[in-house]
Design a protein around this motif. Structure first.
Motif, PDB file in Angstrom:
ATOM      1  N   THR A  48       0.818  -1.218   0.000  1.00 10.30           N
ATOM      2  CA  THR A  48       0.000   0.000   0.000  1.00 10.30           C
ATOM      3  C   THR A  48       0.846   1.260   0.000  1.00 10.30           C
ATOM      4  OG1 THR A  48      -0.129  -0.034   2.396  1.00 10.30           O
ATOM      5  CG2 THR A  48      -1.931  -1.105   1.168  1.00 10.30           C
ATOM      6  N   SER A  49       2.137   1.113  -0.301  1.00  6.13           N
ATOM      7  CA  SER A  49       2.995   2.303  -0.303  1.00  6.13           C
ATOM      8  C   SER A  49       2.681   3.172  -1.523  1.00  6.13           C
ATOM      9  CB  SER A  49       4.471   1.904  -0.308  1.00  6.13           C
ATOM     10  OG  SER A  49       4.778   1.240  -1.502  1.00  6.13           O
ATOM     11  N   PHE A  50       2.900   4.439  -1.374  1.00  2.00           N
ATOM     12  CA  PHE A  50       2.647   5.404  -2.451  1.00  2.00           C
ATOM     13  C   PHE A  50       3.932   6.167  -2.730  1.00  2.00           C
ATOM     14  CE2 PHE A  50       1.436   9.672  -3.875  1.00  2.00           C
ATOM     15  CZ  PHE A  50       0.705   9.334  -5.004  1.00  2.00           C
ATOM     16  N   GLU A  51       4.333   6.175  -3.979  1.00  2.00           N
ATOM     17  CA  GLU A  51       5.545   6.904  -4.350  1.00  2.00           C
ATOM     18  C   GLU A  51       5.167   8.276  -4.890  1.00  2.00           C
ATOM     19  OE1 GLU A  51       8.364   4.899  -6.751  1.00  2.00           O
ATOM     20  OE2 GLU A  51       7.877   2.956  -5.871  1.00  2.00           O
ATOM     21  N   HIS A  52       5.766   9.312  -4.340  1.00  2.00           N
ATOM     22  CA  HIS A  52       5.540  10.662  -4.820  1.00  2.00           C
ATOM     23  C   HIS A  52       6.322  10.886  -6.097  1.00  2.00           C
ATOM     24  CE1 HIS A  52       3.369  12.099  -1.323  1.00  2.00           C
ATOM     25  NE2 HIS A  52       4.214  11.409  -0.588  1.00  2.00           N
ATOM     26  N   PRO A  53       5.778  11.677  -7.037  1.00  2.00           N
ATOM     27  CA  PRO A  53       6.538  11.952  -8.260  1.00  2.00           C
ATOM     28  C   PRO A  53       7.808  12.720  -7.935  1.00  2.00           C
ATOM     29  CG  PRO A  53       4.375  13.039  -8.296  1.00  2.00           C
ATOM     30  CD  PRO A  53       4.491  12.292  -7.010  1.00  2.00           C
ATOM     31  N   LYS A  54       8.854  12.383  -8.607  1.00  2.00           N
ATOM     32  CA  LYS A  54      10.130  13.064  -8.399  1.00  2.00           C
ATOM     33  C   LYS A  54      10.118  14.410  -9.107  1.00  2.00           C
ATOM     34  CE  LYS A  54      12.832   8.946  -7.947  1.00  2.00           C
ATOM     35  NZ  LYS A  54      12.588   7.921  -7.480  1.00  2.00           N
ATOM     36  N   ALA A  55      10.963  15.333  -8.629  1.00  2.85           N
ATOM     37  CA  ALA A  55      11.071  16.655  -9.254  1.00  2.85           C
ATOM     38  C   ALA A  55      11.479  16.474 -10.710  1.00  2.85           C
ATOM     39  CB  ALA A  55      12.093  17.500  -8.517  1.00  2.85           C
ATOM     40  N   GLY A  56      10.823  17.192 -11.592  1.00  6.18           N
ATOM     41  CA  GLY A  56      11.140  17.133 -13.008  1.00  6.18           C
ATOM     42  C   GLY A  56      10.383  16.050 -13.743  1.00  6.18           C
ATOM     43  N   SER A  57       9.640  15.209 -13.030  1.00  4.66           N
ATOM     44  CA  SER A  57       8.873  14.174 -13.712  1.00  4.66           C
ATOM     45  C   SER A  57       7.550  14.757 -14.193  1.00  4.66           C
ATOM     46  CB  SER A  57       8.634  12.992 -12.768  1.00  4.66           C
ATOM     47  OG  SER A  57       7.748  13.384 -11.743  1.00  4.66           O
ATOM     48  N   GLU A  58       6.850  13.992 -14.964  1.00  3.57           N
ATOM     49  CA  GLU A  58       5.558  14.428 -15.500  1.00  3.57           C
ATOM     50  C   GLU A  58       4.505  14.369 -14.396  1.00  3.57           C
ATOM     51  OE1 GLU A  58       4.862  15.603 -18.594  1.00  3.57           O
ATOM     52  OE2 GLU A  58       7.011  15.572 -18.897  1.00  3.57           O
ATOM     53  N   ALA A  59       4.446  15.382 -13.545  1.00  3.27           N
ATOM     54  CA  ALA A  59       3.507  15.401 -12.427  1.00  3.27           C
ATOM     55  C   ALA A  59       2.122  15.851 -12.860  1.00  3.27           C
ATOM     56  CB  ALA A  59       4.031  16.303 -11.324  1.00  3.27           C
ATOM     57  N   SER A  60       2.021  16.636 -13.925  1.00  2.00           N
ATOM     58  CA  SER A  60       0.722  17.085 -14.406  1.00  2.00           C
ATOM     59  C   SER A  60       0.672  16.903 -15.921  1.00  2.00           C
ATOM     60  CB  SER A  60       0.486  18.545 -14.039  1.00  2.00           C
ATOM     61  OG  SER A  60       1.447  19.365 -14.639  1.00  2.00           O
ATOM     62  N   PRO A  61      -0.518  16.673 -16.456  1.00  2.00           N
ATOM     63  CA  PRO A  61      -0.632  16.462 -17.896  1.00  2.00           C
ATOM     64  C   PRO A  61      -0.280  17.735 -18.669  1.00  2.00           C
ATOM     65  CG  PRO A  61      -2.791  16.444 -16.844  1.00  2.00           C
ATOM     66  CD  PRO A  61      -1.774  16.551 -15.755  1.00  2.00           C
ATOM     67  N   PRO A  62       0.259  17.590 -19.877  1.00  4.19           N
ATOM     68  CA  PRO A  62       0.658  18.767 -20.669  1.00  4.19           C
ATOM     69  C   PRO A  62      -0.494  19.736 -20.934  1.00  4.19           C
ATOM     70  CG  PRO A  62       1.438  16.743 -21.704  1.00  4.19           C
ATOM     71  CD  PRO A  62       0.588  16.347 -20.541  1.00  4.19           C
ATOM     72  N   GLY A  63      -1.703  19.241 -21.104  1.00  7.38           N
ATOM     73  CA  GLY A  63      -2.847  20.106 -21.344  1.00  7.38           C
ATOM     74  C   GLY A  63      -3.124  21.036 -20.181  1.00  7.38           C
ATOM     75  N   LEU A  64      -2.953  20.515 -18.971  1.00  6.12           N
ATOM     76  CA  LEU A  64      -3.170  21.318 -17.777  1.00  6.12           C
ATOM     77  C   LEU A  64      -2.113  22.410 -17.662  1.00  6.12           C
ATOM     78  CD1 LEU A  64      -4.750  21.818 -15.194  1.00  6.12           C
ATOM     79  CD2 LEU A  64      -3.282  20.150 -14.060  1.00  6.12           C
ATOM     80  N   ARG A  65      -0.863  22.055 -17.947  1.00  5.73           N
ATOM     81  CA  ARG A  65       0.206  23.058 -17.907  1.00  5.73           C
ATOM     82  C   ARG A  65      -0.022  24.138 -18.951  1.00  5.73           C
ATOM     83  NH1 ARG A  65       5.154  19.166 -18.007  1.00  5.73           N
ATOM     84  NH2 ARG A  65       3.531  18.061 -19.050  1.00  5.73           N
ATOM     85  N   SER A  66      -0.444  23.740 -20.128  1.00  5.80           N
ATOM     86  CA  SER A  66      -0.713  24.705 -21.194  1.00  5.80           C
ATOM     87  C   SER A  66      -1.855  25.638 -20.799  1.00  5.80           C
ATOM     88  CB  SER A  66      -1.067  23.949 -22.473  1.00  5.80           C
ATOM     89  OG  SER A  66      -1.423  24.827 -23.487  1.00  5.80           O
ATOM     90  N   PHE A  67      -2.903  25.069 -20.224  1.00  5.57           N
ATOM     91  CA  PHE A  67      -4.040  25.873 -19.767  1.00  5.57           C
ATOM     92  C   PHE A  67      -3.611  26.858 -18.694  1.00  5.57           C
ATOM     93  CE2 PHE A  67      -7.518  26.433 -16.696  1.00  5.57           C
ATOM     94  CZ  PHE A  67      -8.430  27.084 -17.520  1.00  5.57           C
ATOM     95  N   ALA A  68      -2.828  26.366 -17.722  1.00  4.80           N
ATOM     96  CA  ALA A  68      -2.367  27.228 -16.638  1.00  4.80           C
ATOM     97  C   ALA A  68      -1.474  28.348 -17.171  1.00  4.80           C
ATOM     98  CB  ALA A  68      -1.625  26.412 -15.582  1.00  4.80           C
TER      99      ALA A  68
END
Length: 90
Positions: free
Chosen positions: A4-24
């Motif tokens: 049940t462990s959860f790995e956090h995304p590492k810095a520089g990884s794809e943490a958010s979808p490209p569409g969301l970044r473009s919108f923001a």
């Protein structure tokens, strides 16, 4: 037993979808543009009529001038009314 462990995304990884970044990014650009237009209107309204005449505008067209980019079209522009108009390099 299940893992049940959860790995956090590492810095520089794809943490958010490209569409969301473009919108923001697009929303941020819109807010920055609105703030620049507001600042330009305030600065132009603060000038005396003689200086407005020197730069070729009058009080009646301050809103029109403030919402145009320095190259003559509407849309994204430089940081302020006073930035220079440079052709885009390709």
């Amino acid at each position: 037993m299940t893992d049940t462990s959860f790995e956090h995304p590492k810095a520089g990884s794809e943490a958010s979808p490209p569409g969301l970044r473009s919108f923001a990014a697009s929303m941020l650009a819109g807010v920055l543009r609105a703030l620049a237009v507001r600042r330009d209107r305030r600065l132009l309204h603060a000038l005396p009529d003689s200086l407005l005449k020197d730069i070729g505008i009058n009080r009646g067209n301050i809103d029109y001038v403030a919402t145009r980019d320095e190259c003559g079209g509407f849309g994204s522009r430089g940081d302020s009314l006073y930035s220079s108009c440079r052709p885009r390099s390709e």
